[in-house]
Design a protein around this motif. Structure first.
Motif, short mmCIF file in Angstrom:
data_model
loop_
_atom_site.label_atom_id
_atom_site.label_comp_id
_atom_site.label_asym_id
_atom_site.label_seq_id
_atom_site.Cartn_x
_atom_site.Cartn_y
_atom_site.Cartn_z
N ALA A 1 86.00 -26.21 -56.20
CA ALA A 1 87.08 -27.05 -56.75
C ALA A 1 87.23 -28.33 -55.93
O ALA A 1 87.44 -29.41 -56.48
CB ALA A 1 88.39 -26.26 -56.78
N ASP A 2 87.10 -28.22 -54.61
CA ASP A 2 87.20 -29.42 -53.76
C ASP A 2 86.02 -30.36 -54.01
O ASP A 2 86.19 -31.58 -54.04
CB ASP A 2 87.22 -29.03 -52.28
CG ASP A 2 88.58 -28.55 -51.82
OD1 ASP A 2 89.57 -28.82 -52.53
OD2 ASP A 2 88.66 -27.90 -50.76
N MET B 1 84.40 -30.68 -56.79
CA MET B 1 84.62 -31.34 -58.07
C MET B 1 85.71 -32.40 -57.97
O MET B 1 85.65 -33.44 -58.61
CB MET B 1 84.99 -30.31 -59.15
CG MET B 1 83.95 -29.25 -59.41
SD MET B 1 82.23 -29.80 -59.36
CE MET B 1 82.15 -30.87 -60.78
N ALA B 2 86.70 -32.12 -57.12
CA ALA B 2 87.76 -33.12 -56.90
C ALA B 2 87.15 -34.37 -56.25
O ALA B 2 87.55 -35.50 -56.55
CB ALA B 2 88.86 -32.53 -56.03
N GLU C 1 84.02 -35.48 -56.59
CA GLU C 1 83.29 -36.24 -57.60
C GLU C 1 84.25 -37.07 -58.46
O GLU C 1 84.01 -38.24 -58.75
CB GLU C 1 82.47 -35.30 -58.50
CG GLU C 1 81.61 -36.07 -59.48
CD GLU C 1 80.87 -35.16 -60.46
OE1 GLU C 1 79.64 -35.22 -60.49
OE2 GLU C 1 81.53 -34.42 -61.21
N LYS C 2 85.36 -36.43 -58.81
CA LYS C 2 86.32 -37.10 -59.68
C LYS C 2 86.96 -38.30 -58.98
O LYS C 2 87.05 -39.39 -59.55
CB LYS C 2 87.40 -36.09 -60.09
CG LYS C 2 88.33 -36.60 -61.13
CD LYS C 2 88.60 -35.56 -62.16
CE LYS C 2 89.24 -36.19 -63.37
NZ LYS C 2 89.28 -35.31 -64.49
#
Lengths: 378, 78
Positions: B16-17, B19-20, B22-23
């Motif tokens: 999740a981190d 992906m955060a 990348e976002k």
């Protein structure tokens, strides 16, 4: 078919949800298990859904959103992950078996329970909730809305009690997520348990928890995580700590799209339509001789549910007649809320539940009222 | 195989981190991409953010803005 069993699952889903699931099934790898395009595609979709849910429930961070298969799994994680022998829990007679059975299981392991009583209209006293908290109380665990009567439970008020008493607050939002606004920070909810397939309008097999930052829950499962492969213990960082095994990425893609649909349409607008249907039906059937409606209709704050019986007829017989003669789908019998049935006096007869969606039409409501009129005359 | 270069590799505790990361980098137009964590590095999450060494300060600034914490920061041949 006229579908009026939306409290069990919303059958009609937004087109956006169906498209998102189809797209996911054409493109998704396994999230977090590689860095190739298909795996990253899954990770992105799941992370977007995490962000959407964090926004929707005002969680402190997307990391505090944990995906599960349904409310039952979420509640099992919350109840078994927080309680220890010697702890005391306050809960209510309104609860579904997804709350009661894990609590009874913990009772066998040394957790004590106080179950706040309901009156014959399915209402609890908030003063009794407060009075039930004792020195060793770990948590208040309760529903936000009864799946049997549709009565709304004021979780903001109970959240304030929990905060004041210094105990945890766990909420079962199965019947309210997607119907009423839920702000976990404003309502002081430590763990919110939700399902994706009811009023959130997502696919079955999706659900989750929203956990207050810093609160540690023992995981129910351990196993694959895509993280810390050589550690003998499951990782403790959220959300991985509570998400062992491959997630239902295809379903979560649909759930993410469903949250975006709810945000676009506005849950206040959706709820207004659902409650219009509920009141129209209620006013259409409540005066019919022989019809008994259960629950508290003295308040506007309700879930879109009307539960009734006709005379002494077996509720299953009535529901079957509604289907076979009128093409109306309802749920009869016992509704996995044994204590609520006790309070209402419907243990033997069960009850016929009509639960509405914003997709229902006025014509469908009128047809259902007419069907009850005709059946009550028989 | 491509010729390896010395790169900045930022690792995370959870997917999740990652992906955060990348976002927030995409939103801030910050350079880099997600890669599988190189074997030379011991890391929690299997994904890492890879960028040129010169981008370190800019990336840390982007992460600080959104409150994102790395597991570690490495220089390694990628």
């Amino acid at each position: 078919m006229i579908y009026m069993d939306n409290a069990a699952t919303t059958m009609r889903k937004p087109e956006e949800v169906i498209t998102a699931v189809m797209n996911a099934m054409n493109s998704m790898g396994n999230a977090g298990r590689g860095a190739h395009a298909a795996s990253l595609s899954a990770s992105r979709v799941i992370y977007n859904a995490r962000e959407a849910l964090a926004r929707f429930f005002n969680a402190e961070s997307p990391k505090q959103i944990v995906f599960t298969n349904n409310s039952t799994e979420s509640l099992n994680i919350a109840i078994k992950g927080l309680l220890e022998p010697g702890d005391h829990v306050v809960t209510t007679m309104l609860e579904h078996n997804s709350v009661l059975r894990p609590l009874y299981e913990m009772e066998q392991k040394g957790v004590s329970l106080t179950i706040v009583k309901s009156d014959k209209q399915g209402r609890i006293s908030y003063e009794e909730v407060e009075e039930a908290v004792q020195e060793n109380t770990k948590a208040i665990i309760c529903t936000n809305g009864s799946n049997l009567t549709g009565n709304y439970v004021d979780v903001k008020r109970i959240g304030a009690i929990a905060k004041n008493k210094g105990v945890l607050f766990v909420v079962d939002a199965s019947q309210t997520a997607g119907v009423y606004p839920i702000d976990v920070q404003e309502m002081n909810i430590d763990v919110l348990c939700f399902t994706g397939h009811k009023s959130l309008l997502g696919p079955q097999g999706t659900g989750g928890l929203c956990v207050r930052e810093g609160l540690k829950l023992k995981p129910l499962k351990s196993g694959g995580s895509g993280v810390l492969t050589y550690s003998k213990e499951h990782p403790s960082d959220m959300p991985t700590a509570l998400e062992a095994g491959t997630l239902n990425g295809h379903g979560i893609a649909g759930l993410g799209a469903a949250i975006e649909y709810l945000e676009k349409e506005g849950i206040d607008n959706i709820r207004e339509k659902e409650l219009q249907h509920m009141w129209k039906f209620y006013h259409g059937v409540k005066e019919i001789p022989g019809v008994k409606v259960y629950g508290d209709f003295e308040t506007e704050l309700r879930c879109p549910i009307v539960t009734l019986n006709i005379g002494d007829y077996d509720s299953s017989e009535v529901s079957d007649e509604l289907l076979m003669t009128y093409g109306i789908s309802t749920r009869p019998g016992a509704h996995c809320a044994p204590l609520m049935h006790e309070a209402l006096g419907t243990v033997e007869q069960g009850a016929v539940r009509f639960s509405f969606s914003h997709y229902n039409t006025n014509e469908e409501i009128e047809a259902a009222i007419q069907a009850i009129k005709e059946l009550a005359e028989e | 195989m491509r010729v390896k270069e010395l790169k900045l590799v930022i690792t995370f505790h959870t997917t999740a981190d990652a992906m955060a990361m990348e976002k927030c980098c995409k939103e801030a137009n910050a350079p880099g991409r997600l890669i599988p964590v190189p074997r030379a590095i011991s890391s929690g999450c299997g994904l890492a953010w890879c960028a040129d060494l010169s981008e370190k300060d800019g990336l840390l600034e982007v992460m600080a803005k959104v409150g994102l914490k790395q597991e570690d920061i490495h220089k390694c041949m990628v």
